[in-house]
Structures are given as C-alpha cells and as structure tokens.
Write a protein that holds these residues in place. Structure first.
Motif, PDB file in Angstrom:
ATOM      1  N   MET A 162       0.841  -1.193   0.000  1.00 17.19           N
ATOM      2  CA  MET A 162       0.000   0.000   0.000  1.00 17.19           C
ATOM      3  C   MET A 162       0.880   1.248   0.000  1.00 17.19           C
ATOM      4  O   MET A 162       1.780   1.384   0.822  1.00 17.19           O
ATOM      5  CB  MET A 162      -0.912  -0.007   1.229  1.00 17.19           C
ATOM      6  N   GLU A 163       0.619   2.143  -0.954  1.00 15.13           N
ATOM      7  CA  GLU A 163       1.382   3.382  -1.039  1.00 15.13           C
ATOM      8  C   GLU A 163       1.044   4.295   0.139  1.00 15.13           C
ATOM      9  O   GLU A 163       0.000   4.173   0.774  1.00 15.13           O
ATOM     10  CB  GLU A 163       1.061   4.102  -2.354  1.00 15.13           C
ATOM     11  N   GLU A 164       1.960   5.204   0.412  1.00 19.83           N
ATOM     12  CA  GLU A 164       1.715   6.188   1.461  1.00 19.83           C
ATOM     13  C   GLU A 164       0.499   7.034   1.086  1.00 19.83           C
ATOM     14  O   GLU A 164       0.337   7.433  -0.073  1.00 19.83           O
ATOM     15  CB  GLU A 164       2.942   7.092   1.632  1.00 19.83           C
ATOM     16  N   PRO A 165      -0.371   7.329   2.050  1.00 20.82           N
ATOM     17  CA  PRO A 165      -1.571   8.112   1.720  1.00 20.82           C
ATOM     18  C   PRO A 165      -1.239   9.576   1.472  1.00 20.82           C
ATOM     19  O   PRO A 165      -0.218  10.092   1.936  1.00 20.82           O
ATOM     20  CB  PRO A 165      -2.430   7.971   2.978  1.00 20.82           C
ATOM     21  N   ARG A 166      -2.098  10.210   0.732  1.00 19.83           N
ATOM     22  CA  ARG A 166      -2.014  11.664   0.609  1.00 19.83           C
ATOM     23  C   ARG A 166      -2.534  12.276   1.907  1.00 19.83           C
ATOM     24  O   ARG A 166      -3.506  11.776   2.492  1.00 19.83           O
ATOM     25  CB  ARG A 166      -2.868  12.140  -0.568  1.00 19.83           C
ATOM     26  N   LYS A 167      -1.917  13.361   2.355  1.00 20.71           N
ATOM     27  CA  LYS A 167      -2.287  13.978   3.619  1.00 20.71           C
ATOM     28  C   LYS A 167      -2.899  15.354   3.380  1.00 20.71           C
ATOM     29  O   LYS A 167      -2.318  16.192   2.700  1.00 20.71           O
ATOM     30  CB  LYS A 167      -1.070  14.081   4.541  1.00 20.71           C
ATOM     31  N   LEU A 168      -4.091  15.543   3.943  1.00 20.83           N
ATOM     32  CA  LEU A 168      -4.804  16.816   3.824  1.00 20.83           C
ATOM     33  C   LEU A 168      -4.715  17.554   5.151  1.00 20.83           C
ATOM     34  O   LEU A 168      -5.213  17.082   6.173  1.00 20.83           O
ATOM     35  CB  LEU A 168      -6.272  16.570   3.453  1.00 20.83           C
ATOM     36  N   LYS A 169      -4.053  18.708   5.129  1.00 20.54           N
ATOM     37  CA  LYS A 169      -3.824  19.472   6.346  1.00 20.54           C
ATOM     38  C   LYS A 169      -4.655  20.753   6.346  1.00 20.54           C
ATOM     39  O   LYS A 169      -4.835  21.383   5.324  1.00 20.54           O
ATOM     40  CB  LYS A 169      -2.336  19.803   6.480  1.00 20.54           C
ATOM     41  N   GLY A 170      -5.145  21.110   7.519  1.00 21.78           N
ATOM     42  CA  GLY A 170      -5.949  22.322   7.639  1.00 21.78           C
ATOM     43  C   GLY A 170      -6.638  22.437   8.984  1.00 21.78           C
ATOM     44  O   GLY A 170      -6.999  23.529   9.410  1.00 21.78           O
ATOM     45  N   HIS A 171      -6.786  21.303   9.676  1.00 27.02           N
ATOM     46  CA  HIS A 171      -7.448  21.320  10.975  1.00 27.02           C
ATOM     47  C   HIS A 171      -6.450  21.502  12.123  1.00 27.02           C
ATOM     48  O   HIS A 171      -5.277  21.137  12.010  1.00 27.02           O
ATOM     49  CB  HIS A 171      -8.234  20.025  11.183  1.00 27.02           C
ATOM     50  N   LYS A 172      -6.966  22.011  13.235  1.00 27.68           N
ATOM     51  CA  LYS A 172      -6.157  22.210  14.437  1.00 27.68           C
ATOM     52  C   LYS A 172      -6.578  21.285  15.569  1.00 27.68           C
ATOM     53  O   LYS A 172      -6.067  21.395  16.686  1.00 27.68           O
ATOM     54  CB  LYS A 172      -6.258  23.670  14.887  1.00 27.68           C
ATOM     55  N   GLY A 173      -7.506  20.398  15.289  1.00 28.65           N
ATOM     56  CA  GLY A 173      -7.960  19.416  16.268  1.00 28.65           C
ATOM     57  C   GLY A 173      -8.183  18.088  15.595  1.00 28.65           C
ATOM     58  O   GLY A 173      -8.123  17.978  14.356  1.00 28.65           O
ATOM     59  N   SER A 174      -8.451  17.050  16.373  1.00 29.55           N
ATOM     60  CA  SER A 174      -8.673  15.720  15.816  1.00 29.55           C
ATOM     61  C   SER A 174      -9.842  15.742  14.834  1.00 29.55           C
ATOM     62  O   SER A 174     -10.898  16.321  15.115  1.00 29.55           O
ATOM     63  CB  SER A 174      -8.969  14.725  16.939  1.00 29.55           C
ATOM     64  N   THR A 175      -9.666  15.082  13.705  1.00 29.46           N
ATOM     65  CA  THR A 175     -10.721  15.069  12.699  1.00 29.46           C
ATOM     66  C   THR A 175     -11.840  14.119  13.113  1.00 29.46           C
ATOM     67  O   THR A 175     -11.593  13.044  13.674  1.00 29.46           O
ATOM     68  CB  THR A 175     -10.153  14.651  11.333  1.00 29.46           C
ATOM     69  N   THR A 176     -13.071  14.517  12.849  1.00 26.47           N
ATOM     70  CA  THR A 176     -14.233  13.767  13.330  1.00 26.47           C
ATOM     71  C   THR A 176     -15.053  13.121  12.219  1.00 26.47           C
ATOM     72  O   THR A 176     -15.615  12.047  12.413  1.00 26.47           O
ATOM     73  CB  THR A 176     -15.159  14.674  14.146  1.00 26.47           C
ATOM     74  N   CYS A 177     -15.156  13.772  11.063  1.00 28.73           N
ATOM     75  CA  CYS A 177     -15.991  13.224  10.004  1.00 28.73           C
ATOM     76  C   CYS A 177     -15.617  13.830   8.657  1.00 28.73           C
ATOM     77  O   CYS A 177     -14.922  14.849   8.585  1.00 28.73           O
ATOM     78  CB  CYS A 177     -17.486  13.441  10.289  1.00 28.73           C
ATOM     79  N   CYS A 178     -16.092  13.189   7.600  1.00 36.85           N
ATOM     80  CA  CYS A 178     -15.797  13.657   6.249  1.00 36.85           C
ATOM     81  C   CYS A 178     -16.916  13.220   5.312  1.00 36.85           C
ATOM     82  O   CYS A 178     -17.596  12.223   5.550  1.00 36.85           O
ATOM     83  CB  CYS A 178     -14.453  13.111   5.762  1.00 36.85           C
ATOM     84  N   ILE A 179     -17.105  13.991   4.242  1.00 41.28           N
ATOM     85  CA  ILE A 179     -18.048  13.636   3.177  1.00 41.28           C
ATOM     86  C   ILE A 179     -17.383  13.946   1.842  1.00 41.28           C
ATOM     87  O   ILE A 179     -16.549  14.851   1.745  1.00 41.28           O
ATOM     88  CB  ILE A 179     -19.397  14.382   3.289  1.00 41.28           C
ATOM     89  N   ALA A 180     -17.761  13.194   0.823  1.00 48.42           N
ATOM     90  CA  ALA A 180     -17.190  13.377  -0.510  1.00 48.42           C
ATOM     91  C   ALA A 180     -18.315  13.673  -1.494  1.00 48.42           C
ATOM     92  O   ALA A 180     -19.369  13.023  -1.472  1.00 48.42           O
ATOM     93  CB  ALA A 180     -16.431  12.127  -0.942  1.00 48.42           C
ATOM     94  N   SER A 181     -18.077  14.653  -2.353  1.00 46.50           N
ATOM     95  CA  SER A 181     -19.061  14.997  -3.374  1.00 46.50           C
ATOM     96  C   SER A 181     -19.196  13.860  -4.375  1.00 46.50           C
ATOM     97  O   SER A 181     -18.211  13.259  -4.788  1.00 46.50           O
ATOM     98  CB  SER A 181     -18.633  16.285  -4.096  1.00 46.50           C
TER      99      SER A 181
END
Length: 374
Positions: free
Chosen positions: A1-20
C-alpha cells in the motif's frame, strides 16, 4: 500500500468527512476545532475553512441531495445549514435548535425534504427542511445514546437508527413509532470462542444504507458498525413489521451457522447464501476492537463493497454483495477483500467515485488521509 495523501488544515482531531458525488475530488472534513475544511484533490491545499462550531467540535456533516452547494453541519445540539459557493465562500441559511442534547449524526433524505438529527438523549428529531420547522420527535426506541440515523431511500417515510443500547430501530417517522427493533445485546453471533475478538458490548456506533440505485442491483440492507468488532449486514424487510422488543427471530437463526454468514429462517443450521443476515467478525479477518464507522463504496461498481474502520487502527474492505447474489456461493474467507493497517484509531471514513484517491479517512490526528483502493 502506497503512502496516503495527507490533507492538512485542521487544528484538532478530525471527526468526520463527506465526498461529493457530483464533483469527484471535492471533500469536506470536520474536526474538534469546530471547523469544516474544503479540499479539492486536484489542488495541493485546502480551498477554504469555515468556523461553524465556535470552538465546539463538529460531530456530523451531510450534503443536501441534489444540491451539493448546500451542506448541513451539526455541533453541540445545533444544526446549521450553509450555502457553500467556491467564489463567495459560505453563507448561513438556517439554524435548527430542536435537539435538547448533543447531536451525534445528521442525515438528509433523498428528496431533500427531511433531516434527521440523532442525539445523546436517545431522541431523533425529524426536521422539515422545506418548511424550516420541527416535524416529529422519535423517542422511546432507544434507552441510551442514539449514535446514528439514516433514511431508507426506497421507503419515503422510514428512517433507521442505532444506539449505545445495542439496538437497531426501523421507524415510520410519519407516525413517530418503531416498526422493527433488533437488539444485538441479546444475540450470540458466536464471538466468544474466537481468540482476539473483543468482548465489548455490541453497541451500534454507525450505520450505512445503500442508495436506491444500489438496491436495484443487490439487496435492501443496512450495514451496522458494532462495538464488539462485528460488521453486521442486516436485511431490511420491505414490508412493515410488528415491533420485536427483544430481537429479530431471523437474526437469531442467522447467527447460529459458522462462519457467521447468516441462514434462512427455514434452515437455521445450514448457511444459505440467499437468505438471512451476514455478520463479518474476527473469524473472517475482521476487526479486533470496536467498529467506529462503516460506508458503502461509491467507486467502480457502486455499492459492491462495505468499508469499515475501527479502534483497532484497521480499515477493512468487504465484498458483501456475493453473499446475497442468487446462485453464488462463498466461504467466509471470500468476504474480506483487503485490509489497511493505520497508525491511529479511525473516527470516520468516506469514499469518492474515482479510480484513485477514493478512500478518505479521518483518524484521531489533525491530518486527513486519502488512500487508493481497488
């Protein structure tokens, strides 16, 4: 498995996500910092950030079906509705304060007419979003925290909820009463004898229901993320049923066969690939700790895979569909398609309708990871 892409922007633990689904590559993520970050996977950095929680964690996100410029966000006991435009950033359209306790999940029905908000009191508020008013309160189905709620897309007046009382409740929300109750706390799905299987209560942490076009190809089911490490795939009966205060008889019978792949009500001792329910547990390569989230794949053959994440720092990709396909037989080892080992517990995940960068994972860190699975 390749290293994942990392999305940075939050200052706290991430809780949820949605994709269009209409604009592949567009992702919205939320965190304990009270912010929602928007990412376009074609770009390097976040597009913009909205502070919606005023310092309170964001617990849930959902798009308005048919208009993904509108997003609903829950924080504390409040639901906020934003019009998100890539040029003008965002505009608060509505705010709903009907829940008395902290909201755990929100969901919008496929016709964009109702929104469900499940909270810590065990209540589920059904909000008429066209009229911007309270429609119904669903109570007395759960005796503890209601952790999850999903509308049934093929039945316009039904919603299904799960809670930390280990119950799954199917409601007719027009009447405000339960139709069917499954109690996982009374079921023995055979986990006690499996080394490494966690012995936590079978709390329902999350639910996923396939979209109507997936149901046309496969089966009317609900995926359940459980606290005892099991992912249950439950057939949602197409016709209203009397309330089962203890548990579904079908579920009890389906749990007797080994591996835990369900059975027909007519033959409880012999696995039947075309009947019963499916319980994906440690003996089939599943989770060894509580399952925190579950979703259906939106890439490739839409809905073919169930993807689960857990407190064991694992993501599992399950090929559940072959269990219900007429005439096809499978063994327990056939269900687990692949497994990802992560460095942190999984809080939430979602998928994108693309061939690459199609799995988005929120863990207990501030960084969202994007993987490619097939």
């Amino acid at each position: 498995m390749e290293e994942p892409r990392k999305l940075k922007g939050h200052k706290g633990s991430t809780t949820c996500c949605i994709a269009s689904q209409n604009r592949p590559g567009l992702i919205a993520t939320a965190a304990e910092d009270g912010c929602v970050c928007w990412f376009d996977l074609r770009c390097k950095d976040s597009i913009f950030t909205i502070d919606v929680g005023n310092g309170n964690p964001v617990s849930s996100l959902c798009f308005k079906p048919g208009n993904e410029d509108v997003v609903y966000v829950s924080s504390g006991n409040e639901v906020k509705c934003f019009d998100v435009n890539m040029v003008t950033a965002s505009k608060l359209l509505h705010s709903y304060n009907y829940n008395k306790d902290e909201i755990n999940q929100i969901a919008c029905n496929s016709k964009s007419s109702f929104l469900a908000a499940a909270d810590d009191s065990g209540d589920v508020k059904i909000i008429d979003i066209r009229q911007s008013r309270m429609y119904k309160t669903l109570r007395a189905g759960h005796t503890s925290i209601c952790s999850s709620a999903q509308f049934i897309p093929w039945r316009p007046w039904e919603v299904i909820t799960g809670g930390l009382d280990s119950k799954l409740v199917l409601w007719d929300f027009s009447k405000g009463r339960p139709q069917t109750i499954w109690d996982f706390g009374t079921l023995d799905t055979g986990n006690k004898g499996n080394m490494g299987q966690c012995l936590n209560p079978a709390f329902v942490h999350a639910l996923a229901v396939p979209e109507a076009d997936v149901v046309d190809k496969f089966e009317k089911i609900c995926a359940v993320a459980r606290g005892d490490g099991v992912v249950s795939v439950i057939k949602v009966e197409s016709e209203p049923n009397a309330v089962k205060s203890k548990s579904s008889a079908k579920l009890k019978k389906g749990s007797k066969s080994a591996p835990k792949v369900g059975s027909s009500s007519a033959d409880p001792e012999n696995g039947n690939q075309n009947g019963g329910d499916l319980h994906l547990d440690h003996s089939l390569g599943g989770h060894t700790a509580a399952v925190s989230c579950v979703t259906f794949s939106t890439f490739g053959d839409k809905g073919k895979f169930i993807i689960s994440g857990g407190n064991d720092k694992q993501v599992k990709v399950w090929d559940w569909s072959k269990f219900f396909i007429t005439g096809e037989t499978s063994t327990g080892s056939d269900f687990l398609r692949s497994s990802l080992s992560l460095s942190r517990k999984v809080n939430w995940l979602c998928t994108t309708p693309t061939d690459s960068e199609n799995l988005v994972v929120c863990d207990t860190s501030k960084v969202v990871k994007v993987y490619t699975i097939g």
